[in-house]
Scaffold this active site. Structure first.
Site, PDB file in Angstrom:
ATOM      1  N   ALA A   1       0.859  -1.194   0.000  1.00 21.75           N
ATOM      2  CA  ALA A   1       0.000   0.000   0.000  1.00 21.75           C
ATOM      3  C   ALA A   1       0.890   1.236   0.000  1.00 21.75           C
ATOM      4  CB  ALA A   1      -0.895   0.000   1.226  1.00 21.75           C
TER       5      ALA A   1
ATOM      6  N   GLY B   1       1.222  11.127   3.010  1.00 21.78           N
ATOM      7  CA  GLY B   1       0.996  11.885   4.243  1.00 21.78           C
ATOM      8  C   GLY B   1       1.358  11.067   5.470  1.00 21.78           C
ATOM      9  N   GLY B   2       2.609  11.257   5.931  1.00 20.11           N
ATOM     10  CA  GLY B   2       3.064  10.511   7.122  1.00 20.11           C
ATOM     11  C   GLY B   2       2.777  11.280   8.398  1.00 20.11           C
ATOM     12  N   GLY B   3       1.672  12.031   8.409  1.00 22.11           N
ATOM     13  CA  GLY B   3       1.325  12.848   9.583  1.00 22.11           C
ATOM     14  C   GLY B   3       0.545  12.051  10.613  1.00 22.11           C
ATOM     15  N   ASN B   4      -0.270  12.773  11.387  1.00 22.33           N
ATOM     16  CA  ASN B   4      -0.952  12.166  12.535  1.00 22.33           C
ATOM     17  C   ASN B   4      -1.878  11.025  12.137  1.00 22.33           C
ATOM     18  OD1 ASN B   4       0.306  13.932  14.253  1.00 22.33           O
ATOM     19  ND2 ASN B   4      -1.308  15.460  14.114  1.00 22.33           N
TER      20      ASN B   4
ATOM     21  N   GLY C   1      -2.144   9.634   9.214  1.00 24.08           N
ATOM     22  CA  GLY C   1      -1.424   8.676   8.351  1.00 24.08           C
ATOM     23  C   GLY C   1      -0.742   7.600   9.176  1.00 24.08           C
TER      24      GLY C   1
ATOM     25  N   GLY D   1      -1.109   7.207  12.576  1.00 24.78           N
ATOM     26  CA  GLY D   1      -1.884   6.723  13.710  1.00 24.78           C
ATOM     27  C   GLY D   1      -3.171   6.020  13.341  1.00 24.78           C
TER      28      GLY D   1
ATOM     29  N   LYS E   1     -20.929  11.720  10.137  1.00 23.77           N
ATOM     30  CA  LYS E   1     -19.630  11.936  10.786  1.00 23.77           C
ATOM     31  C   LYS E   1     -19.255  13.421  10.747  1.00 23.77           C
ATOM     32  CE  LYS E   1     -15.084  12.123  11.315  1.00 23.77           C
ATOM     33  NZ  LYS E   1     -14.007  12.924  10.828  1.00 23.77           N
TER      34      LYS E   1
HETATM   35  N1  LIG Z   1      -6.010  14.197  13.027  1.00 21.80           N
HETATM   36  C1  LIG Z   1      -7.244  13.747  13.061  1.00 21.80           C
HETATM   37  O1  LIG Z   1      -7.858  13.609  14.139  1.00 21.80           O
HETATM   38  C2  LIG Z   1      -7.946  13.370  11.780  1.00 21.80           C
HETATM   39  C3  LIG Z   1      -9.000  12.437  11.848  1.00 21.80           C
HETATM   40  C4  LIG Z   1      -9.694  12.102  10.676  1.00 21.80           C
HETATM   41  C5  LIG Z   1      -9.314  12.674   9.488  1.00 21.80           C
HETATM   42  N2  LIG Z   1      -8.299  13.565   9.456  1.00 21.80           N
HETATM   43  C6  LIG Z   1      -7.952  14.129   8.145  1.00 21.80           C
HETATM   44  O2  LIG Z   1      -6.719  13.581   7.706  1.00 21.80           O
HETATM   45  C7  LIG Z   1      -6.013  14.549   6.930  1.00 21.80           C
HETATM   46  C8  LIG Z   1      -4.621  14.766   7.544  1.00 21.80           C
HETATM   47  O3  LIG Z   1      -4.755  15.229   8.855  1.00 21.80           O
HETATM   48  P1  LIG Z   1      -3.591  15.074   9.930  1.00 21.80           P
HETATM   49  O4  LIG Z   1      -4.186  15.482  11.227  1.00 21.80           O
HETATM   50  O5  LIG Z   1      -2.941  13.781   9.800  1.00 21.80           O
HETATM   51  O6  LIG Z   1      -2.596  16.232   9.419  1.00 21.80           O
HETATM   52  P2  LIG Z   1      -1.007  16.278   9.522  1.00 21.80           P
HETATM   53  O7  LIG Z   1      -0.642  17.696   9.249  1.00 21.80           O
HETATM   54  O8  LIG Z   1      -0.557  15.661  10.800  1.00 21.80           O
HETATM   55  O9  LIG Z   1      -0.485  15.353   8.335  1.00 21.80           O
HETATM   56  C9  LIG Z   1      -0.494  15.725   6.988  1.00 21.80           C
HETATM   57  C10 LIG Z   1       0.763  15.190   6.336  1.00 21.80           C
HETATM   58  O10 LIG Z   1       0.663  15.397   4.926  1.00 21.80           O
HETATM   59  C11 LIG Z   1       1.957  15.757   4.467  1.00 21.80           C
HETATM   60  N3  LIG Z   1       1.899  16.410   3.160  1.00 21.80           N
HETATM   61  C12 LIG Z   1       1.628  17.712   2.877  1.00 21.80           C
HETATM   62  N4  LIG Z   1       1.742  17.930   1.545  1.00 21.80           N
HETATM   63  C13 LIG Z   1       2.062  16.737   0.979  1.00 21.80           C
HETATM   64  C14 LIG Z   1       2.332  16.320  -0.356  1.00 21.80           C
HETATM   65  N5  LIG Z   1       2.240  17.172  -1.390  1.00 21.80           N
HETATM   66  N6  LIG Z   1       2.655  15.019  -0.573  1.00 21.80           N
HETATM   67  C15 LIG Z   1       2.741  14.147   0.461  1.00 21.80           C
HETATM   68  N7  LIG Z   1       2.513  14.489   1.758  1.00 21.80           N
HETATM   69  C16 LIG Z   1       2.170  15.763   2.002  1.00 21.80           C
HETATM   70  C17 LIG Z   1       2.498  16.665   5.567  1.00 21.80           C
HETATM   71  O11 LIG Z   1       3.887  16.843   5.468  1.00 21.80           O
HETATM   72  C18 LIG Z   1       2.051  15.885   6.802  1.00 21.80           C
HETATM   73  O12 LIG Z   1       3.028  14.942   7.188  1.00 21.80           O
HETATM   74  C19 LIG Z   1      -6.902  15.792   6.914  1.00 21.80           C
HETATM   75  O13 LIG Z   1      -7.742  15.771   5.792  1.00 21.80           O
HETATM   76  C20 LIG Z   1      -7.739  15.621   8.161  1.00 21.80           C
HETATM   77  O14 LIG Z   1      -8.953  16.315   8.088  1.00 21.80           O
HETATM   78  C21 LIG Z   1      -7.594  13.917  10.563  1.00 21.80           C
HETATM   79  O1  LIG Z   2      -8.962  17.595  10.371  1.00 18.88           O
HETATM   80  P1  LIG Z   2      -9.847  18.827  10.218  1.00 18.88           P
HETATM   81  O2  LIG Z   2      -9.050  20.072  10.173  1.00 18.88           O
HETATM   82  O3  LIG Z   2     -10.823  18.674   9.102  1.00 18.88           O
HETATM   83  O4  LIG Z   2     -10.738  18.878  11.545  1.00 18.88           O
HETATM   84  C1  LIG Z   2     -10.130  18.920  12.820  1.00 18.88           C
HETATM   85  C2  LIG Z   2     -10.692  17.837  13.714  1.00 18.88           C
HETATM   86  O5  LIG Z   2     -12.072  18.060  13.929  1.00 18.88           O
HETATM   87  C3  LIG Z   2     -10.503  16.441  13.088  1.00 18.88           C
HETATM   88  O6  LIG Z   2      -9.181  16.210  12.715  1.00 18.88           O
HETATM   89  C4  LIG Z   2     -10.987  15.338  14.044  1.00 18.88           C
HETATM   90  O7  LIG Z   2     -10.044  15.116  15.047  1.00 18.88           O
HETATM   91  C5  LIG Z   2     -11.246  14.073  13.277  1.00 18.88           C
HETATM   92  O8  LIG Z   2     -12.049  14.297  12.169  1.00 18.88           O
HETATM   93  C6  LIG Z   2     -11.844  12.983  14.141  1.00 18.88           C
HETATM   94  O9  LIG Z   2     -12.182  11.909  13.332  1.00 18.88           O
END
Ligand SMILES: NC(=O)c1ccc[n+]([C@@H]2O[C@H](COP(=O)([O-])OP(=O)(O)OC[C@H]3O[C@@H](n4cnc5c(N)ncnc54)[C@H](O)[C@@H]3O)[C@@H](O)[C@H]2O)c1
Ligand SMILES: O=P(O)(O)OC[C@@H](O)[C@@H](O)[C@H](O)[C@H](O)CO
Length: 388
Positions: A5, A9-12, A14, A16, A213
């Protein structure tokens, strides 16, 4: 051969959520990101930990079997990986989809496998995979579009798990809530069948799930964030401890519940139970989720299909109540010039430089003859008067 796979996006979320469940499903995960620090850490380590935190205590899982590629510097490697993968997922933020589309388009175009690639965008947005698909089409040669379904299938998803900002000293490790929900459309896979990922709940109609949601979890979350920010609260849990803000969140979720119950086959009792679960989840004091993270990107959040204007516009069309949603919208407009949040700066400029009606059209994308439009204009007028 091992299943592979590719996750953008290796962020939160991604690390977690998506990678955790792909790992459990037996996939090797190849992270693609543009941030050097994330890529370097992923390349230098063989594992990281995902810790679920709740009042029942902590439980930790170890994630292994991953690689990482920087798409800024190694685009051709990413194309090669996509051409031989089973799944592409992303969690980069809805505004970034257009930037990852060109490399995904090239990867799809290079495929020869008989089974099409499954593309699933995991963003908080209605139809995020459709949006990504649209950008991928724009980056594909015209004469290759008809045969695209032989190479890739696109499924929308709803993804739910609260992953707050992480302490820098935690490195790649992620602290998250225990609850999760990942719902994905099954129909786009047709005769090939959907990929096997046990964490995914496959459905033929995603709309009730994504609307429930976004208009409950995210509407409630954002309401707590914007009211909390304007009242000087630091975290969502702190905001929800305030009886005034908690009451407002309840009022807002009553309005969205009336839409969800009216529109989808969800009973009032089931929705009420869902609302209670969500209020408990977003109040979780162990997550230390800041009002700035949850309120981030306010222009996206006040747009047409999003968590305030999305339900309020539908309620206005149906003759329902939307006053409390307008209150959340107003608080979102007051989330201006927040450090590190470009959209909060741009929104402040738009509010400063435009008439109330023009700012309403620009920020929300609402049609000027929509029944909600005059209500939005009134709120903007008030915010503009107060911030002049
Ligand atoms: N954090 C939450 O609770 C949560 C829950 C459900 C959904 N989401 C959704 O998930 C998505 C990401 O949120 P997050 O909280 O992980 O954000 P984040 O900022 O922690 O992670 C985003 C990652 O994307 C990377 N990125 C940016 N531009 C890029 C590119 N061009 N190519 C590859 N990677 C790139 C960033 O460097 C970063 O590592 C958002 O749409 C958010 O709404 C978040
Ligand atoms: O990620 P956003 O910016 O669309 O919204 C922020 C939070 O509401 C979101 O990340 C929640 O933690 C998430 O959607 C829970 O499933």
């Amino acid at each position: 051969m091992e299943k592979k796979a590719i996750h953008f996006g290796g962020g939160n979320i991604g690390r977690g959520f998506v990678a955790e469940f792909l790992h459990v499903a037996g996939y090797e995960v190849v992270f693609v990101d543009v941030m050097d620090s994330v890529i370097n850490s992923l390349q230098e380590t063989k594992s990281y930990q995902v810790t679920e935190v709740s009042d029942e205590g902590e439980s930790t899982k170890t994630i292994t079997n991953y690689r990482a590629i920087n798409s800024k510097t190694h685009e051709s490697d990413v194309i090669k990986e996509i051409s031989t993968a089973s799944i592409v997922t992303c969690a980069v933020g809805p505004n970034i989809l257009k930037f990852i589309a060109p490399v995904i388009a090239k990867g799809i175009d290079a495929r020869t496998d008989a089974i099409p690639l499954a593309v699933i965008a995991c963003e908080n947005a209605i139809g995020a995979t459709d949006t990504l698909h649209h950008f991928i089409n724009n980056n594909t040669a015209q004469d290759r579009l008809d045969s695209m379904p032989d190479r890739a299938r696109f499924a929308n998803s709803a993804i739910d798990r609260i992953v707050p900002g992480q302490a820098p000293e935690g490195g790649l490790n992620v602290r998250i809530e225990k609850f999760y929900e990942w719902v994905v459309e099954s129909t786009p896979f047709g005769e090939f069948g959907h990929p096997e990922v046990p964490a995914i709940h496959w459905v033929s109609n995603l709309e009730p799930y994504i609307e429930r949601k976004l208009f409950t979890v995210n509407t409630g979350h954002a309401t707590a964030a914007y009211y909390g920010y304007n009242a000087g609260k630091k975290t969502i849990a702190e905001a929800l401890k305030d009886p005034r803000i908690r009451g407002i969140v309840r009022d807002v979720l009553q309005e969205t519940a009336s839409l969800i119950v009216d529109k989808h086959e969800i009973s009032a009792a089931e929705q009420q139970e869902y609302v209670e679960t969500i209020i408990t989840r977003i109040s979780n004091p162990y997550l230390e989720d800041t009002v700035e993270r949850v309120g981030r990107a306010p222009m996206r959040k006040v747009s047409r299909k999003e968590r305030f204007i999305g339900p309020a516009s539908q309620l206005a069309e149906r003759g329902g109540k939307f006053e409390s949603l307008m209150g959340s919208f107003e608080m979102a407009l007051r989330f201006q010039n927040v450090e590190g949040d470009e959209e909060s700066v741009k929104m402040a400029e738009i509010l400063k430089e435009n008439s109330p009606a023009d700012a309403a059209a620009r920020l929300t994308g609402l049609e000027r003859d929509h029944p909600l439009f005059p209500h939005v204009v009134k709120v903007i007028d008030r915010v503009q008067s107060d911030t002049k």
